[in-house]
Every structure is written in C-alpha cells, then in structure tokens.
Design an enzyme around this catalytic site. Structure first.
Site, mmCIF file in Angstrom:
data_model
loop_
_atom_site.group_PDB
_atom_site.id
_atom_site.type_symbol
_atom_site.label_atom_id
_atom_site.label_comp_id
_atom_site.label_asym_id
_atom_site.label_seq_id
_atom_site.Cartn_x
_atom_site.Cartn_y
_atom_site.Cartn_z
ATOM 1 N N SER B 45 -4.647 13.380 77.385
ATOM 2 C CA SER B 45 -4.929 13.387 76.005
ATOM 3 C C SER B 45 -6.364 13.727 75.080
ATOM 4 O O SER B 45 -7.612 13.634 75.580
ATOM 5 C CB SER B 45 -4.915 11.768 76.075
ATOM 6 O OG SER B 45 -4.808 11.435 74.425
ATOM 7 N N GLU B 46 -6.236 14.688 74.409
ATOM 8 C CA GLU B 46 -7.042 15.725 73.613
ATOM 9 C C GLU B 46 -7.841 14.794 73.243
ATOM 10 O O GLU B 46 -9.496 15.569 73.369
ATOM 11 C CB GLU B 46 -6.477 16.564 72.954
ATOM 12 C CG GLU B 46 -6.251 16.145 71.425
ATOM 13 C CD GLU B 46 -5.007 15.804 70.809
ATOM 14 O OE1 GLU B 46 -4.112 15.531 72.137
ATOM 15 O OE2 GLU B 46 -3.909 15.929 70.142
ATOM 16 N N ASN B 47 -8.191 13.704 72.735
ATOM 17 C CA ASN B 47 -9.861 13.410 72.410
ATOM 18 C C ASN B 47 -10.432 12.922 74.143
ATOM 19 O O ASN B 47 -11.731 12.258 73.706
ATOM 20 C CB ASN B 47 -9.250 11.833 71.977
ATOM 21 C CG ASN B 47 -7.933 10.953 72.771
ATOM 22 O OD1 ASN B 47 -6.919 11.091 73.262
ATOM 23 N ND2 ASN B 47 -8.849 9.618 72.935
#
Lengths: 221, 215, 215, 221
Positions: B45-47
């Site tokens: 998840s890129e966060n």
C-alpha cells in the site's frame, strides 16, 4: 535532556506564524496528521497560507479544516478527491491547487531537506505533470527535472518523543512526517506519548531536526 | 458473476508466487480475494506498508493503520511499515512486480487516463503516475465500456496518467495485451462474442488466436 | 601547550549549546576534549551516528560501532544510528551547524585543499566535500605552516575540496575569518607577534583590530 | 516463510558470478562488510570486477582482499587512504579508481535503487569531482548533475534476518548496506543472527528487496 528542542505552548507557537507562510503538514488522508497543531493555526488569525500536504484531507479533518475556513491560498498535494470543498474552491478560483504525483511530492520534499537542487524522474512524462518543467535526457532516457520543496514550518505527528527529542511514528501514520521534518525552517511536533530514551537503532527522526515539542497533548491523543 | 468479480478473478491469475503487487483503489482491491491459495503475493500500500491484510473487524480498527484510500486495514505477519519516500523509492525503482489499477481510458499505445475529467472531476493522480511508470507490469482492470461508450480507444482523449506504460487490459469481456504494434486480443469471455468485443472497442485489435477467458 | 591543543581549545570556543557538529579525523577530533561543560554539543560521525561519545575501554570495544576513521567509539544517551544516505541528507541539507576539518591549504577566497597531493598521496575526499558544502559554518583547524611553508595561500595550488566555503581558520598562531573581501586577522596567540603571523601567511591579511587568542 | 528469498550456499552463489560484473559491497572501513561473501568471491575464479564500496578496506580485510588478489579492475569509492595496496595499484595503473564524494556516492546508489535518472548536488563544484560532469543552474544556483549507480550484485551485511527475509543492521555497521540492497539485480545477505519475525516498525530493509540469505554463517558471526 531536551536541548535545542523546547516545549511548545500555544502562545509561543502563534509567535512564529505569519500571513503567507508555507507550511508542510504530515499525514495521509489525515492518518498521521497533527490535528491539535492545525487547530492552533485555525485559532490564530493567519491567512493566505500555502499548504504542502499529501492530500486535502476531509472537510472537517486535517488540512481540510484550514481549506474550509478559507485560510489557504495555495495547496500543493497529490490528490483532493475526498474533500469536495477543496474541489469547489479550486473551481471557483479561491484555492490555487497544484497537483503533483505522490512520489514526486515526497522526493521534492526530500530534495529540499537533503540539500539537493533537484532530481530527474520518469514519473509524469507526457502528462500534465510535465507542463512547465524542463525535460532532460540521460543515457538516451527522458526525465523530468523536478525542483526541491522547502517550507517555513512543518507540522509533524509522532507516536513517541523521548526526552532528547527523538521521534518515531505509528504504523502507516509515518507517511510524509519524517521527510517533512527535514525540510522546514521550523519543525513542530505533536507526539502521542513521551518516553525517556528511545532505542538508538529505531529512532526515525533524530532530535537535531526537531525545534518544538507540543507541551500538552489534549485527550491523551 | 458480476463484471467486477469476473475482472478481479482474471487479474488474480496474472500474479505469481513472491510477487510484490500494488492494487489500486476500487475494483483492483477485489483482486486480493481471488489470489491462488498456493502462492504468496506481497501486497503493498503506497502510503507505507508491505503485507496488506484483510479489513479489520470494527472493534479492531486502528486509525494509524490505513490503506492508500484512507480505509482501515491490517498487516500480516512478515509485513512492515515505511515512510512515503521509501515507499515511492520501492515503486519507482522497479521493485513492484505488478500494479493493478482502474482507468477512464486506455489506448492502442498503452497510454492511460485515470485521474482527471477536466471541468468535472479533479481528484488528482495520487500515486498512480509513479506506480504505472515504476512497476514491472501494469494491468488495467476496468469495465469494458462506460455506459456503452468504449473506454479502449485509439488515442486517449483525457489527460494522461502515463504514456505507453500499460501491459495488459482486463475487462469483463476480454483480456487484451499491449504490444509494440498495438493491442492484441488474448481472451474473450464465454458469455460474449468476438463481434461484440470488437464493436465495444474503439481501438483496432489484432485478432489471431484467442482463447476463452477463464474466470 | 602544544600546537594541536592550542588549536583544539580555541576551536571549541566556537561551538554553541545545541549545535550539531562534525569533527574531522585527526586534529579536529581533539576539539571534543575541550568543549565547555556548560553546553551540550551533538557530535555527528558521518558514517552513521549522532551522539558520539568518548573512546571505549579496550574490553568494551564494539566492532560494529566506529567513527568515520574506522576507530571504535561509543554512543551517548539520546544518540542514534542511521544509514549513509540519511547521514549525508543531514549534512548536505544544512542541518550540521559546524564542521571542523584539517587542510593542506586554505586560500584568501575561503577555498580549501585537503584530500589529494597529486603523484604523492591519494587518500580520497571521503565525506569532506559534502561536509564543507553543507555545514552552516566551516572551520579549518590546522597548523599554520607545513614545516615552515605557509598553508594559508592567496590561491590554493592543490586540487580543491571546495570552492569558497571556509568561514574561519584556526591555527596555533592566529584566528582568521574569511569574508567577502578576503582574510581578516581576528586574534593572534600571546606567544607570537603580528610580524611572525604575517611572515608565515602567504595570503594578504586585513589587519585592523585584533585581540589576544584565548587558549 | 521466506518466499522469494532463498538460502544461499557457495555453489549457488558461484553460479551467479561472471567476469567483469559490477558488485556493490556494504561497509565503512570494513565495519558492516560481509567478509564471508567476499571470501566466496575470492575462492571463485571471477575477475575484472568493478567494485562499488565506500572505501578500499584494508589490505587484509573487506574489499581490500579482492584488490590485493588482483581481481578488481575498477573501484568506485570515496577514499582509499587506509589501503596502501590500492594506492600502489592505482599508481601503477593496474587498478582504475574513481573517487567520489561520500554523500554523492550514497545518493547515486539511492538514485539507482529509487528509479531516478540523476540528481543535482552542490557537492564538488569547482573541484576535480566536477570533471566530466554537466553543470546545471536552478534558481541561479549552480549544481552538478550526478548519475545513478546500479550493480549486478550487492553483498550486504545485516545484524538480523527474520524468516520472511526482513533485515536490520547493527549500529554503525548499517552505513551503505540498506541503500545498496535497493540498487542491485541480485541482493545477497550475510546476517549475524536469524530470528522469527521482526517488529514491523523497525524493519530497515523489506524482504522484497532480498534475493538470497547466506545459509550458514561461519564462526557464528
């Protein structure tokens, strides 16, 4: 003991504020956003802010509160999708929004904090993200030259602060916080918990980057 | 089976053991439900995490643990957290094997548009531009048309997310590969016909041998 | 007091409470022994720590804890470790308040040479070029001459470490500030004379009011 | 369980080696250098290596062993001061040494691992470090355009590896190891200790970057 770092009360915080200042705010869709420091901004009378944040938050949370109150002139963010007020203000011209690819935004802030004059990224080539920017070729590959970002103030949300001012972060609330702590003239931190001494192997933000620690966190948050 | 499930199941077949995969918001998220039990896929998840787990029960929601859509998630054993700079270093550096995302339009050159409808909707590109440029394989997972209007075009008309980065298009009607010489029809869904797929696809399709799409 | 001690003691007076300071290998290392007990100075070692402590007793040597010279060191409470990328982000990003390093030559423009004597010695620049460009204040701590030959020159003759970055030169004979218009004599050591300092300095010195150098 | 990662024995390691390959080696003056993996290189018959390492090590430790054995054609490093053999070989032309400012070297490797085409640094302006490089001005300030560095193989020394392949590092033995683990086609790790599962907050190198873990570490190092 906390040396260069000082405990921050609202009065001291307000003294550092001025109209038109550029403020970086940590967090990702308000996960890891220092809400109390944002409320202190709201309660002050500063205006015409330029906010650098991953997103526009929600109308009633994060930097969305500042946008809804009409205190933000410019927003530099990767998306504004979950804040319809930001969209409306962008359309009616009362909010100037610069949309930046998320990785480029993170890297621009890193470049600002790490003393680089810019970097070359393939992200955004042949898209609106390339507009107004210089294109360079390296070994036959095209790249966009992106500039560093710095700010007057960074508002950081940490999980723990130790008595020297070292910081760590909670889970995905880490996001933009550590890099923003490197790229602003003044770094103010809202930490959930105070501890004595952090394990030197797991400090994420070294104390030398921190200027102020919020003295009392409401609600024990 | 509804269109979304057909697409998610078919995309899941593109994933291999050990792959690092980023699933975009919306339809692509459903792919996680259909991954072969015999393989281990690492979801990013890129966060700021690798090791995305299922959604938590309401009583286990942790506000400090969300996905890139801001929704509460969980972390599986072996996963870890990192900051946004590290996350996009991993993405842009080519360490993500597969990224799956939705699109408003994809074209014959493999360009896609997904982040803005000028004058109507300006959500922003988020991490999509980096993901599409950085990932080893880019899969667009979307319905074949928008209320009957073709989304697979000769040339995108909306502002681009990326130029020539898409490798595979999976819809409820067909699986289409993007190659140097254009789009190649690989599979069509058993419930549709070649004629229908061609009629609902604006871009020219190379049609040689194609197989039945497996769900 | 020998020359090195005179220099180290005088440099220590330039440090302020809360400063982040990098002390180069050799003579600059000695500065740590003379820091005012009333102030807290954070010492960085560019190989990856802030909070450099005294050298360990032999039985406490940890081969995984060294300084930038590869020597065993200790970490004080409140210190932390980081990787080389982070370390030089801190350095180049202007977060180091003071860097103290030796030099082979310094010139009237504040350029310095410290890392190579062509044909003789090629140790390399290590982290010096980044430190000198990135630190807020650059102090050169060195003996005034090399066996009687002036090291403070009108123009460096050796390959540069950095162009126009030095702020202050501290030797056993004098303290000299680098300003836009050249070198300014600030202090001379009680045991020497203005004539001697001028004779041993090749670069022109602005001499207005100067004081006695405090040890 | 370790998935993509595999346990590495000497035979498997040697299969990945070829003459002329570019190898990054972690460590700073041999603190944090994987000595066993270097010995396996020595025991193989590969030659003409390009080594990317902070320094030249010592004549009998670190990459110095490879240099002394005449296996290195090119060395990219920030200094070679503590290895007189490297200096001698450089002078007599049998070792091609490229000296790079340490921060630039770290950043070049980071750019390689993070998909950047290069970056602009003020370090080295008007010095020999600028030779042969392009100078760019951004907002009136000059910078050197530096290129990314990647390698065929990275040799990494970790403190702990968990059963998923996640890594952490010991004290200042961290140095160049984490960034090198991002910038090579093949990443081989020599870890002092194996543990079950690392705390997800303190993983330094995510398992997805690791290809091989040394199966048996000699001497329990």
């Amino acid at each position: 003991m906390i040396n260069k770092q000082k405990y921050l009360d609202r009065q001291t915080f307000v003294k550092h504020l001025f109209d038109g200042m550029h403020i970086m705010v940590g967090g990702f869709m308000t996960c890891g956003t220092p809400e109390q420091l944002i409320d202190w901004l709201l309660e002050s009378n500063i205006n015409d802010l330029t906010i650098i944040c991953n997103d526009a938050g929600y109308p009633e949370a994060g930097v969305g509160k500042l946008i809804a109150a009409g205190r933000v002139r410019s927003l530099i963010a990767s998306h504004i999708g979950l804040n319809p007020i930001a969209g409306t203000k962008m359309s009616d011209g009362t909010l100037d929004v610069t949309l930046v690819p998320q990785g480029t935004l993170a890297e621009q802030i890193r470049a600002g904090g790490a003393g680089l004059g810019g970097f070359l990224t393939p992200t955004g080539l042949n898209t609106p993200a390339e507009e107004g920017k210089e294109r360079l070729e390296v070994d036959g590959q095209p790249y966009i030259l992106e500039r560093p970002l710095r700010a007057d103030l960074a508002l950081i949300k940490a999980r723990q602060v130790d008595r020297y001012g070292n910081l760590n972060y909670a889970k995905t609330a880490r996001n933009f916080n550590p890099v923003m702590a490197t790229a602003a003239k003044l770094v103010c931190v809202e930490a959930t918990e105070r501890i004595q001494v952090m394990d030197p192997e797991v400090v994420i933000t070294p104390h030398v980057l921190v200027d102020y620690i919020l003295a009392e966190v409401r609600d024990g948050r | 089976m509804d269109a979304k499930t057909i697409i998610a199941k078919r995309v899941a077949k593109e994933l291999h053991d050990g792959d690092l995969v980023n699933l975009g918001i919306g339809l692509p998220t459903l792919v996680a439900n259909h991954i072969d039990a015999d393989i281990t896929v690492h979801l990013q998840s890129e966060n700021g995490l690798i090791g995305l787990g299922p959604s938590p029960e309401l009583e286990h929601v942790d506000l400090n643990l969300t996905n890139a859509g801001g929704q509460p998630v969980t972390l599986i054993e072996g996963g870890m957290y990192f900051d946004s700079v590290t996350s996009f270093g991993i993405i842009r550096g080519g360490h993500v094997d597969v990224t799956v995302l939705g699109a408003l339009e994809v074209d014959a050159e493999g360009s896609l548009a997904s982040w803005i409808v000028p004058g109507k909707r300006v959500p922003g590109m988020g991490g999509a531009m980096d993901l599409v440029v950085g990932a080893q394989k880019v899969i667009v997972a979307m319905t074949h048309t928008n209320k009957g209007q073709p989304k697979i075009k000769t040339q995108c008309t909306l502002p681009l997310t990326a130029y020539r980065q898409v490798n595979l298009i999976v819809t409820e009607l067909a699986v289409i590969a993007v190659r140097e010489d254009g789009l190649h029809l690989l599979e069509i869904h058993p419930d549709t016909t070649l004629e229908k797929v061609l009629a609902l696809t604006e871009a020219p399709l190379h049609v040689k041998t194609y197989t039945k799409m497996e769900g």
